[in-house]
Write a protein that holds these residues in place. Sequence first.
Motif, PDB file in Angstrom:
ATOM      1  N   ASP A  51     -17.961  12.058  -1.793  1.00  0.00           N
ATOM      2  CA  ASP A  51     -16.823  12.475  -0.971  1.00  0.00           C
ATOM      3  C   ASP A  51     -16.894  13.962  -0.651  1.00  0.00           C
ATOM      4  O   ASP A  51     -16.649  14.378   0.478  1.00  0.00           O
ATOM      5  N   SER A  77     -19.399  12.716   7.375  1.00  0.00           N
ATOM      6  CA  SER A  77     -17.996  12.862   6.983  1.00  0.00           C
ATOM      7  C   SER A  77     -17.831  13.464   5.590  1.00  0.00           C
ATOM      8  O   SER A  77     -16.716  13.827   5.207  1.00  0.00           O
ATOM      9  N   ARG A 124     -11.646  14.869   4.587  1.00  0.00           N
ATOM     10  CA  ARG A 124     -12.548  13.712   4.692  1.00  0.00           C
ATOM     11  C   ARG A 124     -11.746  12.435   4.918  1.00  0.00           C
ATOM     12  O   ARG A 124     -12.085  11.605   5.769  1.00  0.00           O
ATOM     13  N   ARG A 125     -10.670  12.282   4.159  1.00  0.00           N
ATOM     14  CA  ARG A 125      -9.850  11.079   4.314  1.00  0.00           C
ATOM     15  C   ARG A 125      -9.202  11.035   5.693  1.00  0.00           C
ATOM     16  O   ARG A 125      -9.107   9.969   6.309  1.00  0.00           O
ATOM     17  N   GLN A 128     -11.803   9.936   8.113  1.00  0.00           N
ATOM     18  CA  GLN A 128     -12.063   8.503   7.986  1.00  0.00           C
ATOM     19  C   GLN A 128     -10.932   7.690   8.603  1.00  0.00           C
ATOM     20  O   GLN A 128     -11.182   6.688   9.291  1.00  0.00           O
ATOM     21  N   GLU A 131     -11.244   7.972  12.385  1.00  0.00           N
ATOM     22  CA  GLU A 131     -12.326   7.122  12.885  1.00  0.00           C
ATOM     23  C   GLU A 131     -11.912   5.656  12.867  1.00  0.00           C
ATOM     24  O   GLU A 131     -12.222   4.903  13.787  1.00  0.00           O
TER      25      GLU A 131
END
Length: 465
Positions: A51, A77, A124-125, A128, A131
């Motif tokens: 992560d 990512s 990052r979350r 995600q 996306e």
Amino acid sequence: MSEASRPSVLVVDDKENMLKLFSRILGEAYAVTTAGDGERALALLASREFDVVVTDIQMPGADGFAVLREVKRRAPSTEVVLVTAYASIPKAVEAMREGAYDYLSKPFDPDEVALVVARALARRRQQQETEGLKEKLAAAPDFHGLLGTSAPMRQACAMLAQGAARDFTVLLLGETGTGKELAARAVHAESPRRAGPFVAVNCGALPAELVESELFGHAKGAFTGATAARVGLFEEASGGTLFLDEVGELPLPVQVKLNRALQEKEVRRVGTTTPIKVDARVVAATHRDLQAEVAAGRFREDLYYRLNVFTVRMPPLRERREDLPLLALHFLAKAGRPLEGFTPEALRALTSAPWPGNVRQLENAVARAVAVAQGPRIQLEDLPPELGRSAGGGALPPESLAKLPYREAVDSARDAVSRDYLTALMQEFSGNVTHAADRAGMERESLHRLLKRYGVRSEDFKRSE
């Protein structure tokens, strides 16, 4: 929390004491893997995805730049945080241009490490989630501009397609801003009349004395100012579709003539007695309850039944909240600025707002947010103030945050804490960094770095004598 369910962090440094320090700082919240050099890190990156990666820049062999490039090649990512000595900060800034999320300069405060990694993970979350939303948006059914995967929206689109196939009058009901004109255009586009004209008129926007002339046309000299004959909208729409928006606003005398036009499929221009055959399919719309209007004597009962052949109700946003993230992302893409998406707080505000103006209000809110946004994502403060107040994020207010040690404040307000917390500290201590650092439970230099990082200037809070 089990090891498998915790976010994964790879720490890369050629000094054993630094690996132990990072493991101690991050070990409770994250599944930490360590690598004693860049080569070992590259081998780990080839076998699994992390992560967040925290890597020193200066290492023998494969340095932090090599690790960064490999991370971005394999897993774009994954966020990378660089660790550098003060003298190497220009290199860290260069690495950020290559895709690193942030950097830590030695010596650093443990709380600063925890905050930077937490924010990297949050980004990052968010990426995600964005996306995932983009994939859902790309796969979502688009019925001539009507977007949504919720059951009420799917049902409305199915009804519109069903009504379009038959050449009878369609009545669209729904609150302001629910997309009734888009629905009318969809009916036209799905109908056998799609090659003909689509003519739209807002009946509520027409002056009462000109409504009849607009709809049915007039002869030269029919009234003062009628210097030439004019074709009405019914004739303009011949062979296609006439959309009568806000049909409930028509004056009663015009309702009589509209009912006759629908029944006889002919109109008489104002100032003539000669009937003219018209071949226009009528789609009418209103935000009013026409049955109540009939009972109150403001709408003719015979016209109501003439229009109410095939009725479709367009659902308000509050009945299709699951469509809100998709619609918000759709309007963001239309706005013309390459923003990444919405922060969780902003998205929560959008999905929890009442939206009395429905889709039109949502589009305007997103357009406003795009215009004022300063960062790569739309923040809660970029949205109209009334939406921010409805968000109910659950974080403590800044004046309460200032009473907490720094780590407890982070736990309380999470991603939104930093600037509010630091601002509250500076307000309470009138810009005195030493006293504020004591309250926060951190080193003075660490607080200075955080103030600089989040753009909070201590001198702005110093009281004039």
